[in-house]
Design a protein around this motif. Structure first.
Motif, short mmCIF file in Angstrom:
data_model
loop_
_atom_site.label_atom_id
_atom_site.label_comp_id
_atom_site.label_asym_id
_atom_site.label_seq_id
_atom_site.Cartn_x
_atom_site.Cartn_y
_atom_site.Cartn_z
N LEU A 1 51.66 55.58 36.43
CA LEU A 1 51.24 54.71 35.34
C LEU A 1 49.78 54.31 35.47
N THR B 1 55.40 55.09 27.61
CA THR B 1 55.30 53.99 26.64
C THR B 1 55.97 54.37 25.33
N THR C 1 47.36 56.05 37.13
CA THR C 1 46.38 57.13 37.32
C THR C 1 46.47 58.27 36.31
N VAL C 2 47.58 58.39 35.58
CA VAL C 2 47.77 59.55 34.68
C VAL C 2 47.95 59.05 33.25
N PRO C 3 46.90 59.13 32.41
CA PRO C 3 47.00 58.61 31.04
C PRO C 3 48.11 59.27 30.22
N GLY C 4 48.27 60.58 30.36
CA GLY C 4 49.30 61.27 29.60
C GLY C 4 50.69 60.77 29.94
N TYR C 5 50.92 60.51 31.21
CA TYR C 5 52.21 59.98 31.65
C TYR C 5 52.43 58.58 31.07
N THR C 6 51.38 57.76 31.13
CA THR C 6 51.48 56.40 30.59
C THR C 6 51.82 56.41 29.11
N ASP C 7 51.14 57.26 28.35
CA ASP C 7 51.39 57.34 26.91
C ASP C 7 52.83 57.80 26.63
#
Length: 601
Positions: A571, A582, A573-579
């Motif tokens: 969450l 979410t 360090t990886v923007p794609g994972y966070t998006d």
């Protein structure tokens, strides 16, 4: 071209018959001995009848008296011949039926075993209805000519004996037979050639109709909810109509040729009587010989049809064999090794080492590497189409990688035996399959050593013991076809219990709790994590709560591992994972609000 094709069908059909004889030589020999004995007894019976008429009946009519002893002797001979013919018919029919059914059963087993050996990718390219047709109607069609085959072989023996006896009796009457019987055989050949393309098309259409019907039944829920009944009915009607027309074409051809095949032997008998009467007036034959020959023509008419039956069924047999052989010679088998994992019931370590995989020209996974340590839970997260389900299939060896290696502990999975893999790994798919059987049978699958205590323990771990205990007959409750009496979440928990009952070392969950309430899902994962011994879990996850319970997360995009680490680390360090997480969370919250609104109403 048509003549060449028909000749090719005849040759291939005879090869199939030869194959059948090589596979069941003893049964075939018994049946042919019975059939040949019947043929020779038929010829002998014709001459006995001729002798009775010419040497007993006619003299008795001329003298006006009957010698009882001679009459009783003639009757005894005729009865003895009849009893011998009954025994020969019994051997012929029993042998033919036994041979036919043994071959059909053997090839059904071979086709089924081949289905089990072929990888999932092969099954995905072939409609289920077609595969059912291959194992059933195509196998039946392949060996259908076996039923009349011994009769036809015996008929050939009978014809040879008949021609010898005819020439020994009178060469002129023999020439009548030499004209009639080849003409009958030629008519059968023409019949077979005309029938070949019709039978081939009808057999292919049977498979297509079966495939459409199975697909419609399997997707009944979609058909009903989308209001596609009329379209599905029309789609089925088109193929069913084509099959009807093909079968009518077969029937019409039979309607033309069957009367001709019935009439020709009768014309031969009439010709024998006319020519025989002329020869009798000339003194070249006796009444006994004429009656014997005429009776022989009469009794030969039906057996000769057996040759036509075989020839008429050869096109259907060839069509069925081609479809069966396509399965038996299909490539893509996944051979197993002889390795055995000794630590049955203990957690296993799963490791992907530079694994790549693709379907035909489309790459799905590229250089995927990660590890699921023994007793730990790893969540596999990624957008739709990123390759998560493919990784799950590779983990349980439903498919093999194009390159790289999947390890269980320190052993490549392809080096383990099928039994060892089945004991070590369990897959719980997203779409649960429940058999039309009891709860107990669905959980145990008749595996040895799974007692009721084990069943209840598995149900408790899957949070399914509560609803099972409330069922009318508990473990003995029948759940209906595909678990029709259960809810979606109950079916998922039941299939999870099935996997746990075998105490696997590795459990692969492919979004298998999607229909379960989030609180129940959390309880399930907590129960699995606290098991003794703990279970190694690879879970394809979407819910944030599920992902957060994992010891580690593997995040993939477009078939590549982008990052690994804890949920909190990814969450941050990886923007794609966070998006993605979410978005999942928002979608889940929306579903929860809709569910609460529906309950409030």
């Amino acid at each position: 071209m048509a003549e060449r094709t028909s000749r090719d069908v005849l040759v291939r059909g005879l090869r199939i018959l030869g194959k059948a004889i090589r596979e069941e030589p003893r049964i075939f020999a018994i049946s042919v001995v019975g059939s040949g004995g019947f043929g020779l007894l038929t010829i002998g019976g014709a001459y006995v009848v001729g002798a009775v008429v010419g040497d007993i009946v006619v003299p008795s009519l001329e003298d006006g008296r009957v010698e009882n002893g001679v009459l009783f002797l003639a009757a005894a001979v005729l009865v003895a011949l009849s009893l011998l013919k009954v025994a020969a018919i019994f051997a012929r029919r029993l042998g033919a039926a036994f041979m036919q059914f043994r071959l059909q059963a053997a090839y059904r087993r071979r086709v089924t075993r081949r289905y089990l050996e072929l990888p999932v990718a092969w099954h995905q390219r072939n409609a289920t209805g077609t595969l059912l047709s291959n194992a059933n109607s195509d196998v039946e069609a392949t060996w259908f000519p076996i039923a009349p085959l011994p009769f036809a072989v015996g008929t050939l023996i009978m014809l040879l004996g008949a021609f010898v006896s005819l020439f020994a009796t009178d060469w002129v009457l023999a020439l009548v037979g030499a004209a009639i019987f080849p003409a009958l055989f030629a008519l059968n050949v023409v019949y077979s050639r005309r029938m070949a393309p019709r039978q081939t098309r009808a057999q292919a259409l049977r498979g297509e109709v079966s495939a459409i019907a199975h697909e419609s039944f399997d997707g009944a829920l979609v058909v009903k909810t989308m209001g596609r009944e009329a379209e599905e009915t029309a789609r089925f009607a088109v193929r069913a109509g084509e099959l009807r027309d093909a079968l009518i074409s077969v029937g019409r051809l039979r309607g033309v040729f069957d009367p001709m095949l019935e009439t020709l032997p009768s014309l031969g008998t009439l010709a024998v009587l006319l020519v025989g009467a002329w020869r009798l007036r000339q003194g070249q034959v006796t009444v006994t010989e004429l009656v014997s020959v005429a009776f022989l023509f009469t009794v030969l008419a039906f057996p000769v049809r057996a040759i036509g039956w075989v020839l008429a069924e050869l096109p259907r047999s060839v069509a069925g064999w081609e479809r069966v052989r396509r399965v038996l010679t299909a490539e893509g088998e996944m051979p197993y090794g002889a390795g055995v994992r000794d630590a049955h019931g203990r957690p296993a370590t799963l490791r992907f080492d530079s694994v790549s995989f693709g379907y035909e020209d489309a790459a799905v996974l590229t250089d995927v590497s990660f590890t699921v340590p023994a007793g730990r839970t790893v969540a596999l997260v990624g957008p739709t189409g990123s390759g998560k389900s493919t990784i799950a299939s590779l983990a349980v060896r439903l498919v093999d990688p194009g390159s790289g290696t999947v390890f269980l502990d320190d052993t490549p999975s392809h080096e383990l035996s099928a039994a060892s893999l089945a004991e070590t790994i369990a897959l719980v798919p997203q779409v649960p399959f429940v058999f039309d059987d009891s709860v107990r049978a669905n959980v145990t699958l008749d595996r040895p050593g799974v007692a009721d205590e084990d069943v209840w323990a598995a149900l408790r771990m899957a949070q399914a013991d509560g609803f099972v205990a409330s069922l009318p007959e508990g473990l003995d409750t029948h759940v209906g076809e595909r678990g029709a009496t259960l809810s979606g979440g109950q079916r998922q928990r039941l299939t999870l219990s099935r996997a746990l009952a075998g105490r696997p070392g590795l459990l692969v969950l492919d979004d298998s709790t999607s229909a379960v309430d989030p609180r129940v899902e959390a309880a399930i994962l907590a129960s699995l994590r606290s098991a003794d011994p703990p279970v190694t879990i690879l879970v394809v996850a979407y819910r944030r709560a599920t992902i957060a319970l994992a010891d580690e997360v593997v995040y993939i995009e477009q078939g590549r591992v982008i990052a690994t680490g804890t949920h909190a680390e990814l969450l941050a360090t990886v923007p794609g994972y966070t998006d993605l997480v979410t978005a999942y969370e928002q979608a889940e919250a929306e579903r929860e609000r809709e569910r609460a609104f529906e309950e409030a109403l």
